[in-house]
Design a protein around this motif. Sequence first.
Motif, PDB file in Angstrom:
ATOM      1  N   ARG A  43     -49.838   9.113  44.585  1.00 35.15           N
ATOM      2  CA  ARG A  43     -49.556  10.447  45.130  1.00 35.15           C
ATOM      3  C   ARG A  43     -48.046  10.533  45.307  1.00 35.15           C
ATOM      4  O   ARG A  43     -47.428   9.658  45.921  1.00 35.15           O
ATOM      5  CB  ARG A  43     -50.253  10.661  46.464  1.00 35.15           C
ATOM      6  N   GLU A  45     -45.088  13.012  46.776  1.00 32.80           N
ATOM      7  CA  GLU A  45     -44.754  14.171  47.595  1.00 32.80           C
ATOM      8  C   GLU A  45     -43.262  14.438  47.447  1.00 32.80           C
ATOM      9  O   GLU A  45     -42.451  13.508  47.515  1.00 32.80           O
ATOM     10  CB  GLU A  45     -45.072  13.899  49.056  1.00 32.80           C
ATOM     11  N   VAL A  53     -47.088  18.292  45.933  1.00 30.17           N
ATOM     12  CA  VAL A  53     -47.874  17.054  45.899  1.00 30.17           C
ATOM     13  C   VAL A  53     -48.499  16.910  44.519  1.00 30.17           C
ATOM     14  O   VAL A  53     -49.138  17.844  44.020  1.00 30.17           O
ATOM     15  CB  VAL A  53     -48.975  17.055  46.977  1.00 30.17           C
TER      16      VAL A  53
END
Length: 103
Positions: A43, A45, A53
Amino acid sequence: RERAIDVEGLWAGLVRTEPAMTSAWHHHGDYETSIYVAKGTLRMESGPGGSEVIDAEPGDFLHVPQRAIHRESNPGDEESHLIVVRAGHGVPTINVDGPAPPG
């Protein structure tokens, strides 16, 4: 991190990330970074307030532009394996207090 190549202007290697691990907010100065997810999940961000995201899985590529403030995490339940290639000059990692400011 397992370094494969480390020469002036280029770093490449394998990065292993444990499940539930999250990095600090940072950027890579004058380096462009390419990431290939070989195993597990990633992930990423970034953006104002960390509002952008991206969830990546095996076979996905991500690009991190110069000076883009971001943090990475492994939201999965297995270790992730990332092939990272970074090209540029200067300090390769600069930690910051938080995401890019809104607006």
